[in-house]
Design an enzyme around this catalytic site. Sequence first.
Site, PDB file in Angstrom:
ATOM      1  N   ASP A 293     -59.769 102.197  40.032  1.00 42.02           N
ATOM      2  CA  ASP A 293     -58.871 102.872  38.957  1.00 42.02           C
ATOM      3  C   ASP A 293     -57.632 103.263  39.591  1.00 42.02           C
ATOM      4  O   ASP A 293     -57.420 103.496  40.811  1.00 42.02           O
ATOM      5  CB  ASP A 293     -59.544 104.025  38.425  1.00 42.02           C
ATOM      6  CG  ASP A 293     -58.799 104.757  37.418  1.00 42.02           C
ATOM      7  OD1 ASP A 293     -58.191 104.404  36.635  1.00 42.02           O
ATOM      8  OD2 ASP A 293     -58.982 106.077  37.348  1.00 42.02           O
ATOM      9  N   HIS A 294     -56.547 103.593  38.920  1.00 39.26           N
ATOM     10  CA  HIS A 294     -55.225 104.001  39.257  1.00 39.26           C
ATOM     11  C   HIS A 294     -55.329 105.582  39.372  1.00 39.26           C
ATOM     12  O   HIS A 294     -55.601 106.305  38.303  1.00 39.26           O
ATOM     13  CB  HIS A 294     -54.159 103.758  38.523  1.00 39.26           C
ATOM     14  CG  HIS A 294     -53.743 102.141  38.461  1.00 39.26           C
ATOM     15  ND1 HIS A 294     -53.541 101.437  37.621  1.00 39.26           N
ATOM     16  CD2 HIS A 294     -53.598 101.469  39.933  1.00 39.26           C
ATOM     17  CE1 HIS A 294     -53.025 100.247  37.985  1.00 39.26           C
ATOM     18  NE2 HIS A 294     -53.022 100.201  39.426  1.00 39.26           N
ATOM     19  N   PHE A 469     -56.111 106.197  33.636  1.00 40.30           N
ATOM     20  CA  PHE A 469     -57.007 105.517  32.523  1.00 40.30           C
ATOM     21  C   PHE A 469     -57.257 104.101  32.486  1.00 40.30           C
ATOM     22  O   PHE A 469     -57.111 103.423  31.620  1.00 40.30           O
ATOM     23  CB  PHE A 469     -56.196 106.017  31.392  1.00 40.30           C
ATOM     24  CG  PHE A 469     -55.502 107.391  31.099  1.00 40.30           C
ATOM     25  CD1 PHE A 469     -56.473 108.529  31.246  1.00 40.30           C
ATOM     26  CD2 PHE A 469     -54.518 107.582  30.806  1.00 40.30           C
ATOM     27  CE1 PHE A 469     -56.173 109.653  31.238  1.00 40.30           C
ATOM     28  CE2 PHE A 469     -54.036 108.938  30.683  1.00 40.30           C
ATOM     29  CZ  PHE A 469     -54.600 109.941  31.208  1.00 40.30           C
ATOM     30  N   HIS A 470     -57.283 103.725  33.956  1.00 39.89           N
ATOM     31  CA  HIS A 470     -57.236 102.113  34.329  1.00 39.89           C
ATOM     32  C   HIS A 470     -58.555 101.621  34.748  1.00 39.89           C
ATOM     33  O   HIS A 470     -58.555 100.900  35.716  1.00 39.89           O
ATOM     34  CB  HIS A 470     -55.938 101.955  34.922  1.00 39.89           C
ATOM     35  CG  HIS A 470     -54.800 101.891  34.256  1.00 39.89           C
ATOM     36  ND1 HIS A 470     -53.459 101.951  34.914  1.00 39.89           N
ATOM     37  CD2 HIS A 470     -54.395 102.277  32.941  1.00 39.89           C
ATOM     38  CE1 HIS A 470     -52.616 102.286  34.083  1.00 39.89           C
ATOM     39  NE2 HIS A 470     -52.900 102.402  32.710  1.00 39.89           N
ATOM     40  N   PRO A 471     -59.749 102.328  34.677  1.00 40.22           N
ATOM     41  CA  PRO A 471     -60.990 101.848  35.199  1.00 40.22           C
ATOM     42  C   PRO A 471     -61.379 100.310  34.918  1.00 40.22           C
ATOM     43  O   PRO A 471     -61.162 100.015  33.994  1.00 40.22           O
ATOM     44  CB  PRO A 471     -62.134 102.494  34.593  1.00 40.22           C
ATOM     45  CG  PRO A 471     -61.558 103.183  33.395  1.00 40.22           C
ATOM     46  CD  PRO A 471     -60.211 103.414  33.479  1.00 40.22           C
TER      47      PRO A 471
END
Length: 568
Positions: A293-294, A469-471
């Site tokens: 994630d980010h 919000f990038h899993p």
Amino acid sequence: MLESVDYVVVGGGSAGCVMANRLSENGKYSVCLLEAGPADRNLWIHIPIGYGKTMFNPRLNWGFYTDPDHNMLDRRIYWPRGKTLGGSSSINGLIYIRGQKEDYDHWEALGNPGWSWEACLPYFRKLENNDLGAGPTHGTEGPLNATSIPKRHELVDALIGAANSLGIPTRKDFNTGDQRGVGYYQLTTRNGRRCSTAVAYLNPARQRPNLRIETEAQAMKILFRGKKATGVQYRQHGKIKTLNVNREVILCSGALQSPQLLQLSGIGNPDHLSPLGIPVVHTLNGVGENLQDHLQFRLIYEVNKPITTNDLLRSWSGRAKMGLQWALLRGGPLAIGINQGALFCNALSESDARPDVQFHFGTLSADMAGGQVHDFSGCTFSVCQLRPESRGYLRIRSTDPFEAPAMQPNYLSTDLDRRTAIAGVRLTRKLADAPPLQSLMKGEVKPGRDVRSDDEILHFCRENGATIFHPSGTAKMGPADDPMAVVDHRLAVRGLQGLRVVDASIMPALVSGNTNVPVVMVAERAAAFVLEDAQAGEHAFGVEVPALAGLKEGSVEHPTVAASLQDD
């Protein structure tokens, strides 16, 4: 409901809407789309800035939390995910970014033929209607709008000037494969409204007789006969239902729920499944692993002029002005969202061929994304490391399909990630102190200039860092000799028949930027794979599949916006 369909798509989100459209497009195959959430009728979905209202809405948002992360001072991090038609594309920040050319070349180098930048580019062009015009890297005939921000903002222009003074060039187009530079983001909007995949892909397909859309239908388990997927069990309005599938089950439930559903169905690591009493259908040790994630760090600054969105939102007249601009002209801040300023650069090493950090620069400030704005004129620098080394995992806790799985991101667990976090904060301060931005900054509110040393900055990052919000990566694509690969290069689950995964979980490595547009590209490619395989099978058996009718009865109809949009 018909007893069986050709394809069942599990999850009506960023990828699922694409699959539903493309697989039903030729009229040959019956398709059922299962979405656990409601139809996308909520007004705030369609107003671009409205994701502040959907960020914590349990009707539209799964509202997950990670397990306590030791690297983050044992904090549980809030992970919002879309729970409505359009999925996270209905509640996200609308940023239109593809990632770096090298990201996709790296995917191919990891043993995934056909996933280089050049191989993916035709699908990026196919999906988009870009207002920059058609060209070698852009298309104008696709369903998904890429819209340039029409009006410049004094703060964003000052950010561009500050970055220029540090040697970072201005960039008008961040989607050519080279993102290095500073400028304005493009957004997934259309005429001042959100252009989710439900709007772009599902709405044009709703009247097809071979497409059925079932909302509030949460998948519980994939059914198998031996190693072949034969259907899906799901719950809808309190009833348990079964849908048989003639061809394929396609999981589009996202990087958190696709691996959850695989594990619930007996696909995964036996050491995790057997203690829960789940019969192992097929061993794939990579299911739920490789979680990436980010992680963003939000630095808040007070602005010395009343030019921020905070100022508009804090007054009745400002809110009225914003509302009228959107209602009458589909313009103003409501039509844009929050993050306008884009910056991709190197915080740690200028010798790196790719930018290592990304900034989302917002013309408002709040303690967290979607939170209440501050009572002062404020702006936010959100900086994240683009390619983190840290890896986590996702595992079901029980056999209950309605219990959220355990999610452990293991943020900042490597030295590179920690050093990049510190460098990102220091770079933010250089930008804020550089002209012309310096003249607009009244002071650093968070973390505050008393936070100076590397240890103090790292503590701030651990104490305040949050997902952007990038899993991704939890059912990764990889070659047969990769023991952690879950799907092959055509996104078919390895060792099984009639089952694919199509969402961010298949990414072997996180892309250098926002994940929504890459997921749409992945779905466009996957749809082509599915249709190619179907056609090959028909030719092999010498049969022609007729168009199917009758599926439409009982499906969800999209209401007119004027009559049916409501605040859930």
